[in-house]
Design a protein around this motif. Structure first.
Motif, PDB file in Angstrom:
ATOM      1  N   LEU A 108      10.763  47.720 -21.191  1.00  0.00           N
ATOM      2  CA  LEU A 108      10.799  48.992 -19.992  1.00  0.00           C
ATOM      3  C   LEU A 108       9.294  48.809 -19.727  1.00  0.00           C
ATOM      4  O   LEU A 108       8.942  49.359 -18.620  1.00  0.00           O
ATOM      5  CB  LEU A 108      11.341  49.839 -20.976  1.00  0.00           C
ATOM      6  N   LEU A 109       8.482  48.631 -20.549  1.00  0.00           N
ATOM      7  CA  LEU A 109       7.171  49.494 -20.169  1.00  0.00           C
ATOM      8  C   LEU A 109       6.126  48.118 -19.050  1.00  0.00           C
ATOM      9  O   LEU A 109       5.187  48.066 -18.547  1.00  0.00           O
ATOM     10  CB  LEU A 109       6.262  49.301 -20.931  1.00  0.00           C
ATOM     11  N   ALA A 110       6.907  46.611 -19.303  1.00  0.00           N
ATOM     12  CA  ALA A 110       6.028  45.142 -18.985  1.00  0.00           C
ATOM     13  C   ALA A 110       6.325  45.596 -17.051  1.00  0.00           C
ATOM     14  O   ALA A 110       5.266  45.396 -16.994  1.00  0.00           O
ATOM     15  CB  ALA A 110       6.783  44.311 -18.725  1.00  0.00           C
ATOM     16  N   ILE A 111       6.776  45.701 -16.486  1.00  0.00           N
ATOM     17  CA  ILE A 111       7.299  46.178 -14.830  1.00  0.00           C
ATOM     18  C   ILE A 111       6.116  46.780 -14.449  1.00  0.00           C
ATOM     19  O   ILE A 111       4.952  46.675 -13.740  1.00  0.00           O
ATOM     20  CB  ILE A 111       8.675  45.969 -14.590  1.00  0.00           C
ATOM     21  N   PRO A 112       6.280  48.408 -15.034  1.00  0.00           N
ATOM     22  CA  PRO A 112       4.846  49.422 -14.141  1.00  0.00           C
ATOM     23  C   PRO A 112       3.808  48.653 -14.779  1.00  0.00           C
ATOM     24  O   PRO A 112       2.638  49.226 -14.428  1.00  0.00           O
ATOM     25  CB  PRO A 112       6.424  51.114 -15.134  1.00  0.00           C
ATOM     26  N   ALA A 113       3.941  48.689 -15.947  1.00  0.00           N
ATOM     27  CA  ALA A 113       2.417  48.200 -16.544  1.00  0.00           C
ATOM     28  C   ALA A 113       1.915  47.046 -15.345  1.00  0.00           C
ATOM     29  O   ALA A 113       0.535  46.574 -15.358  1.00  0.00           O
ATOM     30  CB  ALA A 113       2.335  47.973 -17.921  1.00  0.00           C
ATOM     31  N   THR A 114       2.649  46.126 -15.374  1.00  0.00           N
ATOM     32  CA  THR A 114       1.982  45.109 -13.934  1.00  0.00           C
ATOM     33  C   THR A 114       1.483  45.159 -12.997  1.00  0.00           C
ATOM     34  O   THR A 114       0.249  45.004 -12.449  1.00  0.00           O
ATOM     35  CB  THR A 114       2.992  44.128 -14.075  1.00  0.00           C
ATOM     36  N   LEU A 115       2.589  46.401 -12.489  1.00  0.00           N
ATOM     37  CA  LEU A 115       2.075  47.231 -10.846  1.00  0.00           C
ATOM     38  C   LEU A 115       0.783  47.852 -11.446  1.00  0.00           C
ATOM     39  O   LEU A 115       0.041  47.481 -10.109  1.00  0.00           O
ATOM     40  CB  LEU A 115       3.791  47.888 -10.834  1.00  0.00           C
ATOM     41  N   LEU A 116       0.154  48.415 -12.173  1.00  0.00           N
ATOM     42  CA  LEU A 116      -0.585  49.276 -12.416  1.00  0.00           C
ATOM     43  C   LEU A 116      -2.229  48.572 -12.588  1.00  0.00           C
ATOM     44  O   LEU A 116      -2.543  49.036 -11.414  1.00  0.00           O
ATOM     45  CB  LEU A 116      -0.454  50.304 -13.112  1.00  0.00           C
ATOM     46  N   TRP A 117      -1.494  47.639 -13.269  1.00  0.00           N
ATOM     47  CA  TRP A 117      -2.587  46.657 -13.842  1.00  0.00           C
ATOM     48  C   TRP A 117      -3.125  45.889 -13.042  1.00  0.00           C
ATOM     49  O   TRP A 117      -4.757  45.949 -12.539  1.00  0.00           O
ATOM     50  CB  TRP A 117      -2.419  46.432 -15.178  1.00  0.00           C
ATOM     51  N   VAL A 118      -2.397  45.269 -12.532  1.00  0.00           N
ATOM     52  CA  VAL A 118      -2.536  43.842 -11.261  1.00  0.00           C
ATOM     53  C   VAL A 118      -3.081  44.956  -9.761  1.00  0.00           C
ATOM     54  O   VAL A 118      -4.021  44.623  -9.705  1.00  0.00           O
ATOM     55  CB  VAL A 118      -2.047  42.667 -11.780  1.00  0.00           C
ATOM     56  N   THR A 119      -2.730  45.609  -9.771  1.00  0.00           N
ATOM     57  CA  THR A 119      -3.152  46.476  -8.946  1.00  0.00           C
ATOM     58  C   THR A 119      -4.373  46.545  -8.303  1.00  0.00           C
ATOM     59  O   THR A 119      -5.325  46.676  -7.709  1.00  0.00           O
ATOM     60  CB  THR A 119      -1.757  47.475  -8.174  1.00  0.00           C
ATOM     61  N   ALA A 120      -4.631  47.180 -10.131  1.00  0.00           N
ATOM     62  CA  ALA A 120      -6.202  48.454  -9.937  1.00  0.00           C
ATOM     63  C   ALA A 120      -7.332  47.410  -9.695  1.00  0.00           C
ATOM     64  O   ALA A 120      -8.529  47.049  -8.903  1.00  0.00           O
ATOM     65  CB  ALA A 120      -5.936  49.111 -11.372  1.00  0.00           C
ATOM     66  N   TRP A 121      -7.017  45.866 -10.711  1.00  0.00           N
ATOM     67  CA  TRP A 121      -7.699  44.943 -10.573  1.00  0.00           C
ATOM     68  C   TRP A 121      -8.315  44.285  -9.819  1.00  0.00           C
ATOM     69  O   TRP A 121      -8.836  43.459  -9.125  1.00  0.00           O
ATOM     70  CB  TRP A 121      -7.685  44.188 -11.916  1.00  0.00           C
ATOM     71  N   SER A 122      -6.998  43.764  -8.763  1.00  0.00           N
ATOM     72  CA  SER A 122      -6.770  43.415  -7.589  1.00  0.00           C
ATOM     73  C   SER A 122      -7.987  44.145  -6.491  1.00  0.00           C
ATOM     74  O   SER A 122      -8.795  43.834  -5.205  1.00  0.00           O
ATOM     75  CB  SER A 122      -5.391  43.241  -6.746  1.00  0.00           C
TER      76      SER A 122
END
Length: 741
Positions: A108-122
């Motif tokens: 359940l955390l995978a989707i929002p965590a991916t959105l936040l982490w990948v967007t921030a590093w991009s």
């Protein structure tokens, strides 16, 4: 009746576009393979793999990932800059491995965590190319950890520690066991500037005696942008090398040499502009004085080659004693003048060329003196070095604030990558559970801020993966000995990194072969090549869909702004001259240098945008010529301004001053209107009559143009040339609307 013809034409256009894209996919960059970087990356990758496998360490995969990614970051430069880049990447990757593993344990955390982490590093791209690379590695490590969730939180922490261990090995290898002399990259970058100057001087020597009318234009298009890019690369490399070192010897001398190379480049631009304005060759018993210019330019090129050698070797060398300057031309000029073979304007032009040659020789002498003192003890830096002092650093948050708007390409790209990667994580988890992270890695690798490069990289990635996967299938069918496979993996890892500068498709081919064989070796599953191909196809499709449908802005929308910036930079460059005319003195050197550099960068940006426009899959092929003309004559206008800036003074009589003031006001308004018309897609207003404004065609008691031509015929000719360049720009701008998609 016209419909079949229109369809046939459309089919020809599409076929031509796909043929162009196929050529781009297979195109090799004109550089050498990075053999040393490839071998070092292979060692950073294979040693942790072998050690982890032999010792049955649970984090063997993460040791290899940390070593490979951290070695990939090392781009040379000073030890300080390299340590900071590699260390920062190691910490970011380790943290990403831990957080990705923890998020993977809770779907359940995978989707929002991916959105936040990948967007921030991009979004880290706001801090430049190095930060963008670190951000991409951090995001990639996160999605790998997400696809390979650990059994517990301590195991996730072990993954992060393993990444740090592999990174530490890569840093030890790059900074201690395989060191690079800290100033070598800077010296090579500065030497490359003189090498480019030598090429330009040789090209001018050939062109000055040629008969082709378009030869000068071709030379400018070939050389000006390349030399300016080389100067900026050397400036960046030298700044990174000097940062934190505190010494005042070689670093400041290299700064002086870089400024000398820039000055020689400007001198050649002014000289070329004046040479092009000469008429047909002079025939007669004395001969053409341009032969003396051609010889001097060849000697200038040889002096620049001497500077390349002196800067690269950085050893005690005997100073060359060049014998070229403007004296030979002055002698030929005296003979022609004595025979009455020259008009007043021709005499003025040739005298100015002799002056420019002499000043070019003086700049070369400064560079030779400095290059011969490179290995000497530190001394007080000459004045030119002071002008190149490092700029003060802005606040760390300033770039972030500047890009927190949807008009920012960096923010749009970060959101696009974050959302597309999140979708890829969902698709991989639901439909492709076997090595699903290959889908997300493909998305992160392919997506670029611009549509054209994304499309090209997608083609290279997919084709390289398919061919690499087929090779992996062939290898796995006849070679399954672990030791032999490990040796083959070392070779393919070295090849994939070595070939990155040449062609990204080749890198993908060998990277696919490397990681598929490694995965098969670790799992015993010899069918993973097919999985890799299918997952790459899915990731490529998602990347293209995200690029085209999420805040996509075609290059046709961006290009007018880039071109308008280049035209406004032309205007600012000319404004420096106009202010000097109002003062009645030479242009301010600092303001002139800043305006010239800004113009060079703005023109490079516009030309790069135009190339991206041509690489987009939906670009229109018709009526490209007006855009090419606008780009070309933006540089031509700047070249005439450079020639005008080389003048030490202008006539200061009231009549001439008033004529120059009228000319400057009209030129300023015309350039601003031209830039605004290009930006907003409208037709530019008609140009004023410059010949009337400045008075060179207005009858007076003393004849036409007496206000300026009588006192400064050469200045009048140069201003006429500047007005003609603006006229060409204006004509191209009136036809440019049909060229934009």
């Amino acid at each position: 009746m016209a419909r079949p013809e229109a369809l046939a034409y459309g089919g020809r256009v599409i076929r031509r576009q796909w043929l162009d894209h196929a050529r781009a996919v297979a195109r090799f960059a004109p550089v050498r393979p990075a053999v040393k970087a490839g071998l070092r990356a292979a060692l950073a990758f294979i040693v942790p793999t072998v050690v982890g496998t032999a010792l049955h360490l649970p984090g063997a995969l993460w040791l290899a990932v940390g070593g490979f990614n951290t070695s990939f970051v090392d781009k040379g430069g000073s030890y300080h800059a390299r340590f900071r880049a590699m260390g920062g990447t190691a910490l970011a990757a380790a943290l990403s491995a831990v957080l990705g593993g923890l998020a993977g344990m809770h779907p359940l955390l995978a989707i929002p965590a991916t959105l936040l982490w990948v967007t921030a590093w991009s979004f880290a791209g706001v801090y430049g190319a190095a930060a963008n690379l670190t951000g991409n590695i951090a995001a990639t490590t996160f999605v790998i950890a997400l696809g390979l969730p650990p059994d517990s939180a301590p195991a996730a922490l072990e993954s992060g520690l393993a990444v740090l261990g592999g990174s530490a090995w890569a840093m030890l290898l790059s900074l201690v066991l395989w060191p690079i002399r800290p100033y070598r990259p800077a010296r090579k970058a500065v030497a490359a500037c003189f090498d480019a100057v030598a090429d330009y001087a040789e090209g001018m020597s050939r062109t000055v005696q040629g008969a082709r009318e378009d030869a000068w234009q071709a030379l400018i298009q070939e050389q000006h942008g390349r030399i300016r890019e080389q100067l900026e690369l050397a400036r960046t490399t030298l700044a990174a090398t000097r940062q934190g070192r505190g010494e005042r010897g070689r670093g400041e001398r290299l700064l002086v040499l870089l400024e000398a190379a820039d000055a020689m480049f400007m001198g050649l631009i002014a000289l070329g502009e004046q040479l092009e304005s000469l008429g047909p060759p002079v025939s007669g018993p004395v001969g053409d004085p341009r032969a003396a210019v051609a010889v001097a330019l060849l000697d200038c090129a040889n002096t620049a080659r001497d500077l390349v050698r002196l800067v690269e070797q950085e050893g005690r060398s005997r100073r060359p004693q060049p014998e070229w300057d403007g004296r030979a031309l002055r002698d030929a000029l005296g003979d022609l003048d004595a025979r009455g073979l020259l008009t007043r304007l021709e005499r003025a032009r040739l005298s100015d060329i002799a002056r420019l040659l002499t000043e070019l020789r003086e700049r070369a002498d400064v560079a030779l003196d400095t290059a011969c003192r490179l290995p000497g003890p530190p001394t007080q830096a000459p004045p030119p070095a002071r002008a190149l002092a490092e700029e003060t650093h802005a606040s760390l948050l300033d770039p972030v604030r500047a890009h927190l708007t949807l008009d920012s390409e960096v923010l749009r790209h970060a959101l696009r990558v974050g959302l597309t990667t999140t979708v890829a994580v969902y698709v991989a988890s639901v439909f492709r559970p076997n090595h699903g992270y290959w889908v997300t890695i493909t998305v992160l690798t392919i997506m670029q801020p611009y549509t054209g490069p994304t499309f090209l990289k997608a083609l290279q990635r997919v084709l390289g993966t398919v061919v690499g996967g087929l090779l992996a299938i062939a290898v796995a069918s006849w070679l399954q000995d672990p030791r032999a496979l490990m040796g083959l993996v070392f070779c393919t890892a070295a090849l994939c990194v070595s070939l990155i500068p040449l062609n990204y498709g080749l890198y993908t081919l060998f990277a696919t072969l490397t990681f598929v064989l490694l995965a098969e070796l670790g799992s015993g599953d010899w069918t993973l090549a097919t999985v890799r191909i299918v997952n790459t196809l899915i990731g490529g499709a998602l990347a293209l869909a995200g690029t085209f449908f999420l805040w996509q802005r075609s290059e046709g929308q961006r290009f007018p702004a880039q071109l308008a910036d280049a035209l406004r930079a032309d205007r600012e460059f000319f404004d420096v001259l106009a202010r000097a005319w109002r003062r009645g003195g030479p242009p301010d050197a600092t303001a002139l240098g800043a305006a010239r550099r800004k113009l060079g960068l703005a023109t490079i940006n516009a030309e790069t945008s135009f190339q991206r426009l041509l690489s987009e899959p939906r670009w229109r092929t018709e009526a490209v010529e007006p855009l090419m003309t606008l780009l070309a004559f933006t540089r031509r206008f700047a070249a005439v301004c450079t020639l005008l800036a080389s003048r030490r003074s202008v006539p200061s009589t009231p009549a001439v001053g008033e004529a120059l003031a009228r000319f400057a006001r009209a030129m300023d308004a015309s350039l601003e209107d031209l830039a605004d018309a290009v930006l907003h897609g409208r037709q530019p207003r008609p140009l004023p009559a410059f010949d009337v404004l400045i008075g060179w065609n207005v009858p007076t008691p003393d004849g036409p143009g007496a206000a300026l031509g009588a006192e400064a015929p050469l200045l009048q000719a140069q201003l006429e040339r500047l007005a003609r360049q603006l006229s060409v720009l204006h004509t191209a701008a009136t036809r440019r609307l049909e060229a934009l998609p």
